[in-house]
Structures are given as C-alpha cells and as structure tokens.
Motif scaffolding. Sequence first.
Motif, PDB file in Angstrom:
ATOM      1  N   GLU A  56      10.704  47.122 -12.105  1.00 16.51           N
ATOM      2  CA  GLU A  56       9.550  47.554 -11.334  1.00 16.51           C
ATOM      3  C   GLU A  56       8.522  46.442 -11.295  1.00 16.51           C
ATOM      4  OE1 GLU A  56       7.459  50.771 -13.181  1.00 16.51           O
ATOM      5  OE2 GLU A  56       7.219  49.725 -15.092  1.00 16.51           O
ATOM      6  N   GLY A  57       7.617  46.528 -10.332  1.00 19.30           N
ATOM      7  CA  GLY A  57       6.513  45.595 -10.258  1.00 19.30           C
ATOM      8  C   GLY A  57       6.873  44.270  -9.622  1.00 19.30           C
ATOM      9  N   VAL A  58       5.938  43.313  -9.744  1.00 21.14           N
ATOM     10  CA  VAL A  58       6.085  41.963  -9.191  1.00 21.14           C
ATOM     11  C   VAL A  58       5.912  40.966 -10.325  1.00 21.14           C
ATOM     12  CG1 VAL A  58       5.177  40.292  -7.543  1.00 21.14           C
ATOM     13  CG2 VAL A  58       5.204  42.724  -6.950  1.00 21.14           C
ATOM     14  N   PHE A  59       6.884  40.071 -10.456  1.00 18.48           N
ATOM     15  CA  PHE A  59       6.908  39.126 -11.575  1.00 18.48           C
ATOM     16  C   PHE A  59       6.040  37.918 -11.260  1.00 18.48           C
ATOM     17  CE2 PHE A  59       8.786  35.603 -14.015  1.00 18.48           C
ATOM     18  CZ  PHE A  59       8.776  36.159 -15.282  1.00 18.48           C
ATOM     19  N   ILE A  60       5.209  37.515 -12.224  1.00 17.57           N
ATOM     20  CA  ILE A  60       4.366  36.327 -12.076  1.00 17.57           C
ATOM     21  C   ILE A  60       5.073  35.145 -12.723  1.00 17.57           C
ATOM     22  CG2 ILE A  60       2.162  35.262 -12.678  1.00 17.57           C
ATOM     23  CD1 ILE A  60       0.888  37.991 -12.545  1.00 17.57           C
ATOM     24  N   GLY A  61       5.486  34.201 -11.878  1.00 24.51           N
ATOM     25  CA  GLY A  61       6.194  33.032 -12.376  1.00 24.51           C
ATOM     26  C   GLY A  61       5.276  31.933 -12.857  1.00 24.51           C
ATOM     27  N   ARG A 120       2.068  32.469  -8.585  1.00 17.94           N
ATOM     28  CA  ARG A 120       3.389  32.343  -7.966  1.00 17.94           C
ATOM     29  C   ARG A 120       4.162  33.600  -8.330  1.00 17.94           C
ATOM     30  NH1 ARG A 120       2.808  27.471 -10.450  1.00 17.94           N
ATOM     31  NH2 ARG A 120       4.471  27.931 -11.945  1.00 17.94           N
ATOM     32  N   ILE A 121       4.693  34.273  -7.342  1.00 20.43           N
ATOM     33  CA  ILE A 121       5.256  35.602  -7.576  1.00 20.43           C
ATOM     34  C   ILE A 121       6.686  35.707  -7.068  1.00 20.43           C
ATOM     35  CG2 ILE A 121       3.049  36.798  -7.561  1.00 20.43           C
ATOM     36  CD1 ILE A 121       3.518  37.501  -4.645  1.00 20.43           C
ATOM     37  N   GLY A 122       7.383  36.717  -7.563  1.00 19.23           N
ATOM     38  CA  GLY A 122       8.736  37.021  -7.126  1.00 19.23           C
ATOM     39  C   GLY A 122       9.057  38.469  -7.437  1.00 19.23           C
ATOM     40  N   ASP A 123      10.035  39.011  -6.734  1.00 19.05           N
ATOM     41  CA  ASP A 123      10.433  40.399  -6.963  1.00 19.05           C
ATOM     42  C   ASP A 123      11.135  40.538  -8.312  1.00 19.05           C
ATOM     43  OD1 ASP A 123       9.431  40.816  -4.474  1.00 19.05           O
ATOM     44  OD2 ASP A 123      11.364  41.145  -3.486  1.00 19.05           O
ATOM     45  N   VAL A 124      10.984  41.690  -8.934  1.00 20.66           N
ATOM     46  CA  VAL A 124      11.697  42.000 -10.173  1.00 20.66           C
ATOM     47  C   VAL A 124      13.047  42.617  -9.802  1.00 20.66           C
ATOM     48  CG1 VAL A 124      11.706  43.379 -12.283  1.00 20.66           C
ATOM     49  CG2 VAL A 124       9.581  42.331 -11.489  1.00 20.66           C
ATOM     50  N   ASN A 125      14.129  41.973 -10.207  1.00 16.97           N
ATOM     51  CA  ASN A 125      15.472  42.519 -10.004  1.00 16.97           C
ATOM     52  C   ASN A 125      16.166  42.637 -11.357  1.00 16.97           C
ATOM     53  OD1 ASN A 125      16.271  39.872 -10.643  1.00 16.97           O
ATOM     54  ND2 ASN A 125      16.396  39.291  -8.482  1.00 16.97           N
ATOM     55  N   ALA A 126      17.422  43.039 -11.319  1.00 12.92           N
ATOM     56  CA  ALA A 126      18.145  43.256 -12.577  1.00 12.92           C
ATOM     57  C   ALA A 126      18.255  41.962 -13.387  1.00 12.92           C
ATOM     58  CB  ALA A 126      19.537  43.819 -12.277  1.00 12.92           C
ATOM     59  N   LYS A 127      18.457  40.837 -12.710  1.00 12.45           N
ATOM     60  CA  LYS A 127      18.586  39.557 -13.417  1.00 12.45           C
ATOM     61  C   LYS A 127      17.283  39.173 -14.099  1.00 12.45           C
ATOM     62  CE  LYS A 127      19.905  34.733 -12.688  1.00 12.45           C
ATOM     63  NZ  LYS A 127      20.343  33.718 -11.684  1.00 12.45           N
ATOM     64  N   VAL A 128      16.165  39.329 -13.389  1.00 15.89           N
ATOM     65  CA  VAL A 128      14.853  39.002 -13.972  1.00 15.89           C
ATOM     66  C   VAL A 128      14.543  39.929 -15.139  1.00 15.89           C
ATOM     67  CG1 VAL A 128      12.367  38.987 -13.518  1.00 15.89           C
ATOM     68  CG2 VAL A 128      13.939  38.021 -11.835  1.00 15.89           C
ATOM     69  N   ALA A 129      14.833  41.210 -14.972  1.00 19.56           N
ATOM     70  CA  ALA A 129      14.570  42.182 -16.042  1.00 19.56           C
ATOM     71  C   ALA A 129      15.350  41.842 -17.305  1.00 19.56           C
ATOM     72  CB  ALA A 129      14.913  43.590 -15.561  1.00 19.56           C
ATOM     73  N   PRO A 172       0.829  51.289  -6.208  1.00 15.63           N
ATOM     74  CA  PRO A 172       1.981  50.592  -6.785  1.00 15.63           C
ATOM     75  C   PRO A 172       2.453  49.437  -5.906  1.00 15.63           C
ATOM     76  CG  PRO A 172       2.295  52.975  -6.830  1.00 15.63           C
ATOM     77  CD  PRO A 172       1.105  52.718  -5.968  1.00 15.63           C
ATOM     78  N   VAL A 173       2.871  48.344  -6.538  1.00 19.44           N
ATOM     79  CA  VAL A 173       3.457  47.208  -5.833  1.00 19.44           C
ATOM     80  C   VAL A 173       4.797  46.886  -6.494  1.00 19.44           C
ATOM     81  CG1 VAL A 173       1.294  46.236  -4.989  1.00 19.44           C
ATOM     82  CG2 VAL A 173       2.086  45.604  -7.254  1.00 19.44           C
ATOM     83  N   ASN A 174       5.843  46.862  -5.684  1.00 16.64           N
ATOM     84  CA  ASN A 174       7.186  46.592  -6.195  1.00 16.64           C
ATOM     85  C   ASN A 174       7.878  45.473  -5.447  1.00 16.64           C
ATOM     86  OD1 ASN A 174       7.783  48.573  -8.416  1.00 16.64           O
ATOM     87  ND2 ASN A 174       7.138  50.006  -6.821  1.00 16.64           N
ATOM     88  N   SER A 175       7.123  44.714  -4.666  1.00 18.33           N
ATOM     89  CA  SER A 175       7.682  43.552  -3.974  1.00 18.33           C
ATOM     90  C   SER A 175       6.560  42.565  -3.711  1.00 18.33           C
ATOM     91  CB  SER A 175       8.344  43.962  -2.655  1.00 18.33           C
ATOM     92  OG  SER A 175       7.374  44.388  -1.712  1.00 18.33           O
ATOM     93  N   VAL A 202       3.841  41.124 -15.402  1.00 17.92           N
ATOM     94  CA  VAL A 202       4.399  41.870 -14.269  1.00 17.92           C
ATOM     95  C   VAL A 202       3.309  42.755 -13.696  1.00 17.92           C
ATOM     96  CG1 VAL A 202       6.122  43.542 -13.510  1.00 17.92           C
ATOM     97  CG2 VAL A 202       6.723  41.846 -15.256  1.00 17.92           C
ATOM     98  N   VAL A 203       2.983  42.550 -12.416  1.00 22.17           N
ATOM     99  CA  VAL A 203       1.964  43.365 -11.756  1.00 22.17           C
ATOM    100  C   VAL A 203       2.581  44.714 -11.377  1.00 22.17           C
ATOM    101  CG1 VAL A 203       0.369  43.555  -9.819  1.00 22.17           C
ATOM    102  CG2 VAL A 203       0.824  41.320 -10.849  1.00 22.17           C
ATOM    103  N   ILE A 204       1.963  45.795 -11.839  1.00 18.37           N
ATOM    104  CA  ILE A 204       2.467  47.150 -11.581  1.00 18.37           C
ATOM    105  C   ILE A 204       1.735  47.803 -10.413  1.00 18.37           C
ATOM    106  CG2 ILE A 204       2.847  49.445 -12.540  1.00 18.37           C
ATOM    107  CD1 ILE A 204       4.598  47.237 -13.717  1.00 18.37           C
ATOM    108  N   ASN A 205       0.409  47.696 -10.388  1.00 19.71           N
ATOM    109  CA  ASN A 205      -0.325  48.238  -9.248  1.00 19.71           C
ATOM    110  C   ASN A 205      -1.636  47.494  -9.066  1.00 19.71           C
ATOM    111  OD1 ASN A 205      -2.641  49.641 -10.536  1.00 19.71           O
ATOM    112  ND2 ASN A 205      -1.087  51.042 -11.346  1.00 19.71           N
ATOM    113  N   ILE A 206      -2.183  47.627  -7.857  1.00 22.70           N
ATOM    114  CA  ILE A 206      -3.468  47.022  -7.510  1.00 22.70           C
ATOM    115  C   ILE A 206      -4.360  48.127  -6.970  1.00 22.70           C
ATOM    116  CG2 ILE A 206      -4.655  45.361  -6.025  1.00 22.70           C
ATOM    117  CD1 ILE A 206      -2.113  43.671  -6.082  1.00 22.70           C
ATOM    118  N   ASP A 207      -5.479  48.337  -7.643  1.00 17.41           N
ATOM    119  CA  ASP A 207      -6.393  49.429  -7.285  1.00 17.41           C
ATOM    120  C   ASP A 207      -5.666  50.766  -7.221  1.00 17.41           C
ATOM    121  OD1 ASP A 207      -8.695  47.894  -7.184  1.00 17.41           O
ATOM    122  OD2 ASP A 207      -8.428  47.370  -5.077  1.00 17.41           O
ATOM    123  N   GLY A 208      -4.722  50.959  -8.125  1.00 15.73           N
ATOM    124  CA  GLY A 208      -3.999  52.221  -8.217  1.00 15.73           C
ATOM    125  C   GLY A 208      -2.839  52.360  -7.258  1.00 15.73           C
TER     126      GLY A 208
END
Length: 481
Positions: free
Chosen positions: A308-313, A290-299, A339-342, A331-337
């Motif tokens: 940065e990245g995608v948060f795993i809930g 289950r995923i969600g975008d990383v924003n200032a509140k989540v950080a 970058p993923v930010n959403s 927090v997922v930063i990249n997949i196969d090199g």
Amino acid sequence: MKDLRKISFTILVALFSAFVAIWAYTQFVQEPQIVTVEQSQAMKYANLPSAPQGEAPDLTYAAGSSVHAVVHVKVVSKAQVDSYNSPFFEWFYGDRYRNQEPQIREGAGSGVILTEDGYIVTNNHVIDGADNIKVVLNDKREFEAKLVGTDPTTDIALLKIEEKKLPHLNFGNSDALKLGEWVLAVGNPFNLTSTVTAGIVSAKSRNIGINRADMSIEAFIQTDAAVNPGNSGGALVNMNGDLVGINTAIASRTGSYTGYSFAVPSNIVEKVVGDLKEFGQVQRALLGVRIGDVNAKVAEEFGLDKIEGVFIGGVTENSAAEEAGIEAEDVVINIDGIPVNSSAELQEQIGKHRPGDVVKILIKRDNKPKQFNVTLRNMHGDTEILTASDAEFLGAEFKEITDNQKYRLQISHGIQISNLNKGKLKDAGLKEGFIITHVNKEEVSGVNDLRGIVKNAKGGILIEGMYPNGELAYYVFGVNN
C-alpha cells in the motif's frame, strides 16, 4: 375347489395380519411429524424484482444543464514552412521553396464556460500555437477569445470572451467520484456540436504517459463514455450536472474512440484556472521527493507489512519533505486524509496546492504510522508566490513555446521572448523571438524558473538557447544582489 378355498384362506390371513400390524403401529409407535415445504415470507424477498429491460439512470437533467455551457473552440494558426537550408530542395525548387508563404492551419475542439462573464477552460493542445481563437456558443453566437494563460503540465488553458449572463457549469468534487458512477461527456466531436455521450467511471488517477511537459501531472479520470477528436476541452459531468473533469484524450489505435477516454480531474482544473486568473501562471507546489509505486517486490525488499501507499526513494535537498522530517524509504499512506496508492494519486493531491500551503501527510516508517505537517515549496526551495510580471525587471515579456516548436527544434522545454523593451536582456544582446532553454545551466520551462534562478544568482547570469531558425546562442550579463 379345495385348492381355491386354501388360497382364499391364505389371503384373508395375510390381510388380517396387515391390519393388525398397522393398528399396532399407530397405537404404540409415535406418529411421525409431517413437514410441508412452503415458500416462506423471507424466501419471497430473497430474489429482488429485476429492473425492466433497458432501464438506465435518468441523465436528462445533467445533459440539459450542461449542454449550453459547452462551446465550440475554433483555432487558426500559421505554420511556417522551414527549408532547413536543404540544397536538395533548393536545387529543384530554387527561391520558390525558400520563400514559401506560411500555411494556414485550422483546428477545433471544445471548451467549458466557467463564469457568467466569459471565462472558458479548454485543453492546452487545442489552442497551442493558435494565432486566432474563436468561440461558438450553443446558440450559434460567435466571439473572439483572448488567451488568458496556459499550463502545459496539466494540458489546461484558460480563455476569456467579452459577454455577460452566460450559462456556465460549477465545479464538482472529482475526489468524490466513485468507480462505476455514471458520467456524461459533452463536446463537439467531428464538428458535431452539442453532443452528449454517457458512461461510467472506469478508473481514477490513471497515468497514460501522453503529457511530455516537464513536471507534468497525469491523474486522469478514465471513463467508457464515447469521446472522439473534437471532444478535447469539453465537459465531463456527474448526474447532478457538476463539472468533474475536462475531456482530454482517448486510448485508440485508430484515432477514434475504441473504448476508453480520459479527463483531467476538476479539482486540478479548478486550481489551475484559479492560478491563471489571479497570477497569470500556475503556482506549482512541490513535496521534493523521488517516488514509486509499492509492489510485491518493493514490499519484500524493504520489509513492508502491506502492499500500500507510495514509496519514497529519495528526498531532495532543501525541499518541503526534508524540512518536515520525511526520509527516504518512508511510505506515504494518505495526504489530508485521502489515500494514495500510486505515484499519480500522490501527484494529483499535491497538484491541488500552491507553495506555502500546509498538508497533512501520513507515512509509514518501520511499518508504524507517523504524521507530518508539510509546508509545500516551489521549485526554488521557497514558498514565494510568483507572477508573470515578476520577470519584467529584465525588460521582457515571455510566452510558452508550442509543441510544434519543440518538435521542430528538438527541445523539450524553454520560454520565448515575445516582447523586448529596455532592460538587461536587450542590453546583453538578446532579440525578440529568442528561446531561453537554460539559465546558469538550469532548465527553464516557465517564467517562474527564470525569475527564481536570477533571484538566487550570485555574480553573473549565463543564458543559453536558440532562435526559431535553430541558431544556437548564449549571452552573459551581471546582476546586483
């Protein structure tokens, strides 16, 4: 006269004094440096020459190489008039209302020839519910088209016509597209065939919430190339003439182009088309999170050092992520090199793969990087590749339900029995046309779902659903495991 001589003498003394002062300054005081301000060689190149007014990139090659590979798709469908057993209409119209003939509906869109032997990609919504599909080439030749398969989750459909040596487009790498890069939209807006418009890539991995299918993937390429009704299913090409997307939607309050258009990335299209050709249906790979975008509140809440990245809930039980060791709050930063930010970017990268594929996922845990090799799984928790024929043991053939059926029956998922032969379903009492929505209380959106649930069932099978007239029904039969 005396006064005049006195004044003249005074002036002479003043002039002599001034001369002496100047002579003394030049002799005893250092001569000041004289600086002239000139335009140096560097200054000449500080302002680059401006381009001539109206000059733009040369897009003639891309247009010329793509326009012949984009086709006009024409569809005909029969829409059954449903009385809904309304006594009001029966009172006024009687049997004439109840027994109305199906209405003939016509629609049109675009498609892209992918191979010289006639495989054509278009949007699922262009051919959804069609009883007859025709393809008109740029040279005005017309062909009957066969529907190979559809994928509502990406709004992609694959057609086939019987012809050889057709002009076609090659897939480009949509991941390599850059913001501001020039692209062309090629299609048939308002039945105006072979129309080319130009624009730039305005955004990538855009989720606009138009795809209501279960497990849908929205990671659109956003452009400002003019796209209108009829462009759906047409080509988005780069300056090299490579296919980088399939035009699918516009953002509009009027129904016509008002500034932005959206295309399914070619890397997803290529994967979906490959699955439909090889297996008859899409092989959906899942990470199981289950995923969600990383924003200032989540950080702030989870103490992340960067936004940065995608948060795993959360992590699904028996999923690929759980097996690999990925945990909630990673927090997922990249997949196969890449970058993923959403959430859309993550879905786009996973959506390019099949169950059984191994992907390298870089995550941050406690603000420290950690890499995982993850073997993706299907929705049933294994890596098996499923085919459309896998359900034949039940003695039936199935088809996707249309958007019109979903709307009319107020359902969001299901598969319909299109052909029923001897087998367990017929023995249990099901009839052709029945729409299966649940098996053993699990949702069914495709043959993969049905096959997987039956395969893993212990003891008995409970099938729930409805007939096209809205009549609800359920059936039970046993399985041997």
